[in-house]
Design a protein around this motif. Structure first.
Motif, short mmCIF file in Angstrom:
data_model
loop_
_atom_site.label_atom_id
_atom_site.label_comp_id
_atom_site.label_asym_id
_atom_site.label_seq_id
_atom_site.Cartn_x
_atom_site.Cartn_y
_atom_site.Cartn_z
N UNK A 5 79.18 31.43 -19.23
CA UNK A 5 79.63 30.23 -18.42
C UNK A 5 78.78 28.86 -19.01
N UNK A 6 77.22 28.68 -19.19
CA UNK A 6 76.32 28.11 -19.03
C UNK A 6 76.66 27.62 -20.55
N UNK A 7 77.33 28.65 -22.05
CA UNK A 7 78.01 28.22 -22.91
C UNK A 7 78.81 27.20 -23.08
N UNK A 8 79.41 27.56 -22.35
CA UNK A 8 80.93 27.58 -22.13
C UNK A 8 80.70 25.98 -21.18
N UNK A 9 80.08 25.73 -20.60
CA UNK A 9 79.44 24.09 -19.88
C UNK A 9 78.91 22.79 -21.20
N UNK A 10 78.17 24.10 -22.17
CA UNK A 10 77.46 22.66 -22.85
C UNK A 10 78.49 22.81 -23.77
N UNK A 11 80.11 22.87 -23.76
CA UNK A 11 80.97 22.38 -25.02
C UNK A 11 81.12 21.44 -23.98
N UNK A 12 81.64 21.57 -22.61
CA UNK A 12 81.91 20.45 -22.04
C UNK A 12 82.75 20.34 -21.13
N UNK A 13 83.34 21.73 -21.30
CA UNK A 13 85.39 21.66 -21.26
C UNK A 13 85.58 22.36 -19.66
N UNK A 14 87.34 22.17 -18.60
CA UNK A 14 87.00 22.54 -17.83
C UNK A 14 87.38 24.14 -18.00
N UNK A 15 86.83 24.96 -17.27
CA UNK A 15 86.59 26.61 -17.14
C UNK A 15 87.09 27.26 -15.53
N UNK A 32 80.80 31.71 -8.85
CA UNK A 32 80.00 30.26 -9.59
C UNK A 32 80.57 29.26 -9.43
N UNK A 33 79.12 28.34 -9.27
CA UNK A 33 79.99 26.97 -9.17
C UNK A 33 80.31 25.83 -11.08
N UNK A 34 81.40 25.56 -10.89
CA UNK A 34 81.95 24.73 -12.24
C UNK A 34 83.25 25.39 -12.28
N UNK A 35 83.42 26.98 -11.94
CA UNK A 35 84.02 27.60 -12.48
C UNK A 35 85.80 26.92 -11.14
N UNK A 36 87.20 26.48 -12.32
CA UNK A 36 88.48 26.08 -11.82
C UNK A 36 88.51 27.24 -10.60
N UNK A 37 89.46 28.63 -11.74
CA UNK A 37 90.17 29.69 -11.74
C UNK A 37 89.91 30.92 -12.19
N UNK A 38 89.91 32.09 -11.64
CA UNK A 38 89.75 33.19 -11.88
C UNK A 38 90.87 34.01 -11.37
N UNK A 68 71.18 31.53 -23.93
CA UNK A 68 71.64 30.44 -22.67
C UNK A 68 70.64 30.75 -21.31
N UNK A 69 70.34 29.96 -20.41
CA UNK A 69 69.74 30.52 -19.92
C UNK A 69 71.15 30.23 -18.45
N UNK A 70 71.01 31.47 -17.40
CA UNK A 70 72.26 31.72 -16.94
C UNK A 70 73.57 31.14 -15.46
N UNK A 71 74.28 30.46 -15.57
CA UNK A 71 74.51 29.61 -15.07
C UNK A 71 73.91 29.95 -13.44
#
Lengths: 309, 249
Positions: A22-32, A51-57, A152-155
């Motif tokens: 998730x931390x790597x995905x956040x670095x890519x700057x897209x909706x997760x 997990x903060x910042x996640x739209x849908x599971x 990548x440090x864990x989100x």
């Protein structure tokens, strides 16, 4: 832009590797969004939703996904992932198994084990056992990526409230089945997420002597690892192997005992914050990467170390 | 059954590879090349299946320029029956290798394809799985043991927590881990015999595959250096440094 992160879990709970991805995905700057595929995996899905910042599971809960068989899971990920720009997974053995199938099904390249995100299409990854870092740019519209979790440090795990949605699609390739597993049971922390790791090498001489590491590991709350030489010699099982083809670890403290320091071993641990080497051969290459080197016979040093901790 | 085994030409595992000073690529001038260690294990496993009477024919295939024929000959010297080179201009991406291998699979119809789990140059760990998806075959990756059981193949796999065993319908893909077997050395008579074994060359066009590029390597660089550490005199000093200087215990 949108990113689908593939969750690593054991059905009941989420593995930390998911947070690294998730931390790597956040670095890519897209909706997760996160995909949890498994059987009776509601527990893992619930944790993913926090997990903060996640739209849908998205939860695909079916017996065909229970053991993460690559033939079935890859069909699911390619199907669900079709709607996303990026599909990102931690480089665990499950995801290393299934993600290249996903990439091939989608007719795109996979970018394996990225260690940094330079931009939306450019990434760094180690090659040649980490002796060289390559910067690669992808021209694929859809990117399939696995993440070197130690880079990548864990989100954060708590604080979010994503919506949970069921995926009804059932993909059963019907060409493989699960027979059984032998999973090491241990009270110690997992090798890849432990803050402290103590590893033994060929210098341990036999499996019995690995017990010398137990007391120290207990006192430090450390996981125990091994070099390939120790695993190949049959001292300890394969899941303890740290190195290019074993586990990649980057703990706060790594203690290498009786390990010479072959390139293949260094590839698995040289990003540790502090490295200690104990070896009686003062010319051993491990000392070149060690912050603190102790030239000593491990059979004297280990009991003394245990006593002094 | 017919067994196809894939081999890759890579820098010898003993060579410490460095980035060129201008960062354009790794420096491979006058570097010793060899068969990828995981591919060597794949060849050995295929040859053992033949010796056990399970395999009827072992075909070694490699993708690359003419120099990779050397590694095909190595596989032939280890016991493979014949070789196939798919000729490309230098290295191609795993997805393309998988497509080319799919072309060879369509031609040869093997019951089992054995590959190394990764090559020690690109460290991608992709080709076997991609071939599995393209050929719609099941896969046993990171194998430490395989056993043919009628029309199924049981594969014991090295996974994060320990070992997992799966049962695969044949035809199937296997990718090798280190502990599957210990490869033999080729004997001189077998090396001589290997020179006379059949080696066919195909182009990507013969296999109906177009060689595409999805990834561009922009630059290479050495990894961040660790600063030189110190030697401590004894265990007492070590514990003191870890407690008071590094503050990690």
């Amino acid at each position: 832009m949108s990113t689908l992160v593939i969750a690593e879990h054991d059905n009941s709970s989420l593995k930390v590797a998911t947070l690294n991805a998730v931390a790597a995905a956040q670095a890519m700057g897209a909706d997760i969004d996160i995909l949890v595929a498994g059987a009776n995996c509601g527990g893992a899905a619930e944790q993913a939703a926090k997990i903060p910042g996640v739209g849908k599971v998205l939860v695909a809960d079916n017996a065909v996904y229970e053991h993460q068989l690559a033939e079935n899971v890859s069909l699911l990920i390619a199907d669900v992932g079709a709607a996303y720009d990026n599909i990102v997974a931690p480089a665990t053995s499950n995801c290393k198994n299934s993600m290249p199938r996903v990439a091939a099904l989608l007719d795109v390249a996979q970018i394996s084990e990225i260690t940094s995100v330079e931009s939306a299409d450019t990434f760094k990854r180690p090659i040649y056992a980490g002796n060289v870092i390559a910067t690669v740019q992808s021209s694929d519209a859809k990117k399939v990526i696995t993440v070197r979790t130690t880079a990548f440090d864990a989100a954060p795990a708590e604080g979010g409230s994503a919506t949970v949605e069921a995926v009804s699609a059932v993909h059963d390739a019907g060409i493989s089945s699960f027979v059984g597993e032998e999973v090491a049971v241990s009270d110690r922390p997992e090798l890849t997420s432990a803050k402290i790791v103590i590893s033994g090498g060929r210098g341990m001489q036999n499996g019995e002597n690995f017990k010398l590491l137990d007391g120290i590991a207990d006192k430090l709350g450390a996981a125990i690892g091994a070099s390939r030489a120790a695993v190949d010699a049959g001292f300890v099982p394969n899941d303890m192997q740290v190195g290019q083809t074993g586990k990649i670890v980057a703990p706060d403290l790594y203690i290498a005992v009786g390990i010479s320091g072959a390139i293949q071993h260094l590839a698995g641990m040289k990003d540790s914050k502090v490295i200690v080497a104990i070896n009686k051969d003062e010319d051993a290459p491990i000392f070149q990467v060690a912050d603190y080197g102790l030239v000593a016979d491990l059979f004297n040093a280990l009991p003394e170390l245990e006593a002094k901790l | 059954m017919k067994v196809l085994v894939a081999v890759k030409r890579v820098v010898d595992y003993n060579v410490k590879v460095r980035a060129k000073a201008d960062g354009s690529n790794v420096d491979l001038n006058n570097v010793k090349m060899a068969i990828n260690p995981f591919c060597e294990i794949a060849v050995e496993e295929a040859v053992r299946l033949k010796e056990a009477g399970t395999a009827t024919e072992v075909i070694a295939v490699s993708v690359g320029d003419k120099s990779c024929q050397e590694q095909i000959r190595t596989a032939l010297a280890l016991g493979a029956d014949r070789g196939i080179q798919v000729e490309t201009d230098g290295p191609v991406e795993p997805l393309v290798v998988a497509k080319l291998l799919k072309g060879v699979v369509d031609k040869e119809q093997p019951q089992l394809v054995i590959l190394g789990k990764q090559s020690i140059d690109g460290d991608n760990n992709q080709t076997g799985q991609m071939l599995g998806a393209l050929a719609n075959m099941p896969q046993g990756t990171f194998a430490s043991e395989i056993a043919v059981d009628g029309d199924k193949l049981n594969v014991t796999r090295e996974v994060d927590g320990g070992l997992q065993t799966v049962s695969l319908n044949l035809p199937a893909i296997v990718t090798t881990d280190l502990r599957l077997n210990e490869p033999r050395y080729a004997s001189l008579p077998n090396i001589m015999k290997a020179k006379k074994k059949q080696l066919d060359v195909y182009t990507p066009q013969d296999l109906g595959v177009s060689v595409t590029t999805h990834l561009t390597q922009i630059k290479v660089e050495p990894p961040a250096e660790r600063k030189a550490g110190i030697k401590v005199a004894d265990v007492e000093q070590l514990v003191d440094k870890l407690k008071n200087e590094a503050k990690v215990i």
